[in-house]
Design a protein around this motif. Sequence first.
Motif, mmCIF file in Angstrom:
data_model
loop_
_atom_site.group_PDB
_atom_site.id
_atom_site.type_symbol
_atom_site.label_atom_id
_atom_site.label_comp_id
_atom_site.label_asym_id
_atom_site.label_seq_id
_atom_site.Cartn_x
_atom_site.Cartn_y
_atom_site.Cartn_z
ATOM 1 N N TRP A 183 43.564 16.650 46.049
ATOM 2 C CA TRP A 183 42.825 17.900 46.177
ATOM 3 C C TRP A 183 41.865 18.092 45.011
ATOM 4 C CZ3 TRP A 183 42.977 21.163 50.345
ATOM 5 C CH2 TRP A 183 43.917 20.831 51.321
ATOM 6 N N SER A 184 40.693 18.599 45.320
ATOM 7 C CA SER A 184 39.646 18.835 44.327
ATOM 8 C C SER A 184 39.422 20.333 44.177
ATOM 9 C CB SER A 184 38.338 18.158 44.775
ATOM 10 O OG SER A 184 37.262 18.502 43.937
ATOM 11 N N ARG A 185 39.331 20.796 42.920
ATOM 12 C CA ARG A 185 39.030 22.210 42.629
ATOM 13 C C ARG A 185 37.979 22.265 41.519
ATOM 14 N NH1 ARG A 185 44.077 25.320 40.846
ATOM 15 N NH2 ARG A 185 42.738 27.116 41.241
ATOM 16 N N PRO A 186 36.747 21.866 41.796
ATOM 17 C CA PRO A 186 35.749 21.795 40.726
ATOM 18 C C PRO A 186 35.228 23.140 40.262
ATOM 19 C CG PRO A 186 34.750 21.210 42.815
ATOM 20 C CD PRO A 186 36.225 21.368 43.072
ATOM 21 N N VAL A 187 35.404 24.185 41.062
ATOM 22 C CA VAL A 187 34.972 25.525 40.656
ATOM 23 C C VAL A 187 36.125 26.492 40.871
ATOM 24 C CG1 VAL A 187 32.465 25.350 40.914
ATOM 25 C CG2 VAL A 187 33.873 25.705 42.934
ATOM 26 N N ARG A 188 36.193 27.527 40.020
ATOM 27 C CA ARG A 188 37.347 28.416 40.042
ATOM 28 C C ARG A 188 36.987 29.884 40.240
ATOM 29 N NH1 ARG A 188 41.813 25.534 38.131
ATOM 30 N NH2 ARG A 188 41.367 23.344 38.551
ATOM 31 N N ASP A 189 35.803 30.171 40.718
ATOM 32 C CA ASP A 189 35.466 31.551 41.028
ATOM 33 C C ASP A 189 36.088 31.935 42.376
ATOM 34 O OD1 ASP A 189 33.826 31.891 38.751
ATOM 35 O OD2 ASP A 189 32.200 30.836 39.766
ATOM 36 N N PRO A 190 36.520 33.177 42.540
ATOM 37 C CA PRO A 190 37.097 33.590 43.825
ATOM 38 C C PRO A 190 36.068 33.519 44.952
ATOM 39 C CG PRO A 190 37.637 35.166 42.088
ATOM 40 C CD PRO A 190 36.597 34.249 41.526
ATOM 41 N N VAL A 191 36.515 33.073 46.124
ATOM 42 C CA VAL A 191 35.662 33.119 47.313
ATOM 43 C C VAL A 191 35.827 34.439 48.048
ATOM 44 C CG1 VAL A 191 35.580 30.627 47.619
ATOM 45 C CG2 VAL A 191 37.396 31.937 48.720
ATOM 46 N N LEU A 192 36.830 35.197 47.649
ATOM 47 C CA LEU A 192 37.066 36.534 48.193
ATOM 48 C C LEU A 192 37.422 37.419 47.010
ATOM 49 C CD1 LEU A 192 37.290 38.149 50.860
ATOM 50 C CD2 LEU A 192 39.717 37.559 50.891
ATOM 51 N N THR A 193 36.598 38.424 46.762
ATOM 52 C CA THR A 193 36.769 39.228 45.552
ATOM 53 C C THR A 193 37.332 40.611 45.886
ATOM 54 O OG1 THR A 193 34.471 39.958 45.732
ATOM 55 C CG2 THR A 193 34.908 38.059 44.330
ATOM 56 N N PRO A 194 38.131 41.170 44.981
ATOM 57 C CA PRO A 194 38.655 42.518 45.212
ATOM 58 C C PRO A 194 37.532 43.547 45.208
ATOM 59 C CG PRO A 194 39.830 41.398 43.420
ATOM 60 C CD PRO A 194 38.609 40.589 43.727
ATOM 61 N N GLY A 195 37.807 44.684 45.835
ATOM 62 C CA GLY A 195 36.853 45.781 45.788
ATOM 63 C C GLY A 195 36.804 46.414 44.410
ATOM 64 N N GLN A 196 35.811 47.243 44.204
ATOM 65 C CA GLN A 196 35.701 47.973 42.953
ATOM 66 C C GLN A 196 36.861 48.969 42.836
ATOM 67 O OE1 GLN A 196 33.430 47.398 40.519
ATOM 68 N NE2 GLN A 196 32.733 45.666 41.761
ATOM 69 N N PRO A 197 37.178 49.413 41.622
ATOM 70 C CA PRO A 197 38.313 50.329 41.441
ATOM 71 C C PRO A 197 38.255 51.519 42.406
ATOM 72 C CG PRO A 197 37.493 49.618 39.309
ATOM 73 C CD PRO A 197 36.535 49.070 40.329
ATOM 74 N N GLY A 198 39.377 51.746 43.043
ATOM 75 C CA GLY A 198 39.469 52.830 44.011
ATOM 76 C C GLY A 198 39.246 52.397 45.440
ATOM 77 N N ALA A 199 38.698 51.190 45.643
ATOM 78 C CA ALA A 199 38.519 50.687 47.005
ATOM 79 C C ALA A 199 39.880 50.340 47.604
ATOM 80 C CB ALA A 199 37.609 49.459 46.997
ATOM 81 N N TRP A 200 39.934 50.306 48.925
ATOM 82 C CA TRP A 200 41.202 50.042 49.597
ATOM 83 C C TRP A 200 41.738 48.652 49.280
ATOM 84 C CZ3 TRP A 200 42.018 46.085 53.111
ATOM 85 C CH2 TRP A 200 40.884 45.432 53.576
ATOM 86 N N ASP A 201 40.842 47.730 48.874
ATOM 87 C CA ASP A 201 41.238 46.339 48.621
ATOM 88 C C ASP A 201 41.004 45.945 47.165
ATOM 89 O OD1 ASP A 201 38.469 46.361 48.694
ATOM 90 O OD2 ASP A 201 38.274 44.561 49.929
ATOM 91 N N ASP A 202 41.309 46.842 46.230
ATOM 92 C CA ASP A 202 41.060 46.552 44.821
ATOM 93 C C ASP A 202 42.259 45.897 44.127
ATOM 94 O OD1 ASP A 202 42.764 48.705 44.692
ATOM 95 O OD2 ASP A 202 41.548 49.881 43.290
ATOM 96 N N GLY A 203 43.259 45.442 44.907
ATOM 97 C CA GLY A 203 44.429 44.805 44.311
ATOM 98 C C GLY A 203 44.580 43.358 44.725
ATOM 99 N N ALA A 204 45.797 42.967 45.102
ATOM 100 C CA ALA A 204 46.085 41.583 45.486
ATOM 101 C C ALA A 204 45.483 41.277 46.857
ATOM 102 C CB ALA A 204 47.592 41.360 45.515
#
Length: 660
Positions: A483-504
């Motif tokens: 397996w290759s992982r050459p980049v480590r930025d998220p492909v799915l990012t949390p919402g800004q604070p207070g958004a429904w998806d700002d956690g895990a």
Amino acid sequence: MRLRKPMLATLIVIAATAVVPASASGQTPPATVDTTTGLLPNGGFDLGDRSGHPVAWAVDGNAAGATIVNLSAYRTAGLGSLQTTNTAGGNVTVTSQRVVAAPGNEFTLTGRLKGRGGNPPTVSLVFTSFENTVLDTRAVSPAANLDWQTVTVTGVAPAGTATVSVRIGATPDQVGQYYWDQVTLRKAPAPYDPNLGTARELFLDDYRIESTKDVGRVVHPAEKLPDPVISPDKPWESSAYVYGSVFRIGDVYRMWYDCNNDVSPGYYLCYAESRDGVHWTKPLGRGNVGYKDIPASRTNLVIAGGGTIAYNPGAAPDRRYALMQFHSGLVNDTLGYYVYFSPDGYTWTAGSDRPVLLDGDVSNVTWDPRTQQYIATIKKRMFTSGTPGIYNRSAFLSTSRDFLSWSAPVLAVSGDHADTGAAQALGGLEGQIYGMPVLPYESTNIGLPWVFLITNYTVGSQSGAGAGPVLPEVASSRDLVNWSRPVRDPVLTPGQPGAWDDGALYTASNALVTDRTVTMYYGAFNADHGGPDLTDPDHVGYLGQSGMATWRRDGFVSLTNASRPHSGDPGFVVTKPLVFKGSTLTVNTVVHRGGALAVEVLDAATGQVIPGFTSRPVTGDQYGADVRWTGHVRLSTLAGRQVRFRFALAGADLYSYWVR
């Protein structure tokens, strides 16, 4: 290789009015790509901790016998080297962090050492199993030498291997002082196949890349709908999040998602459906599970426990839907992953009364129509984390033809020094892999490791299992082993604070692919894995819901050149030798205003441009642009001949290419 001056000059002129691509941070591959290096962090021993011990290495025995020093006569590169000192009757061992090692992989350790007196320590490759058992040790005892020498150790990972590490160790009879530098660990590259086929080639690994200049990999996070598409709105749902699977069968989108409630086992697989993928209903009475005094005919519960589903339309009618879910039980006996089959996705029959795979608790399954096999990634917990007594969550992979008999799980992706560095950047502890769906995709397999950045074990309602964000990233494998992982930025990012998806964040086990989009549904919580801080008087409940995320086709990662108007440098990428059968080269690219992408076909042996095979510039947002040549030539005349493609980029993102 050098870019031909006429083509480079043309791109410089075009780039003079280019607009910078609006993209995330990237990692520039080296001018000559070599993915077999860099497996050991701090192998040059240039960084020590406050005790003087090498960072990313463990010191056992005489702690003062292994220190980082800065002595010009005793280093070969950088500013530091490792000084090992062993006295009579003593011992000292320095061990690297463990590296994922699949059975059959060949590893080569090289290092430089120089003595100041006495006998040098032994240097070893140590292969270890999932159970933390040493399976094999390949050791070399260097000769005593007061000048620099190179030591090499080679070993092949035996059956059952999960990790490999490097160990430098002196026993009581190895008395002396030695200096170590440039210790590297390389994995032998997989055999290269130049045959291109018709599937798309993405840039998630370096398998087909020979060299680059002024281009870098860029992760493109998904575009998300601002509001959840599934929320807990039934009496049996305190949370409703995709920890399951979503398929489009005919004209209907079908989703199996998890819900939590107060009836044992506390979580259930629920069913929803949609005509457009955005607006969902929860049909009642499809399954046979009720909730308290609510009968099954009035719920959308389909089975107790969670899990993910593989859909195989070619399977026997009663086994088209296959479910894997975790059951608690006796370790190494009944605790593990159980399977079920269904003709419709509502009514399920157990495939076995024993687990088909051991350990637990997260699994992701899919059916790969290319290879006619099921793929499962399961969470196994190795006691190899940086925190004593705490398990290290990792993703292991297994395959099956019938969903009942599975291959021995092989460690696919585990948290490494880069993941731990990301956790420590948050003031945390270490990085682990919570789960990893695998998407069979074109010429590769795309993994989406859920990277768990553990910040603490104290804050939050369930922090005993670790608190911190869970972020889906990207990995790839062409053989489901390496397996290759050459980049480590998220492909799915949390919402800004207070958004429904700002956690895990977690994802479905599969994606829906069209000519222009890749869509994944995801589960998200309003707090990280540790849950809400119950000591906060203003805390809210821990709520999981489901959302929809979309990328452009092939759009997780691009090779990018960001030259600006009147500034910056156009770049290029050259492939390794390729052999194709088709007649048309096609690219998926976004060329920003004023930029351009152009292609040359090179003779694989000489590196020279084959006459006529310099392309006209490609411009605009192109999901599938056919490359046109300036000469009166046809690409089909090169079919069966080894060539290289050289892509020149100015102000452009290149996502993929293929020959059809």
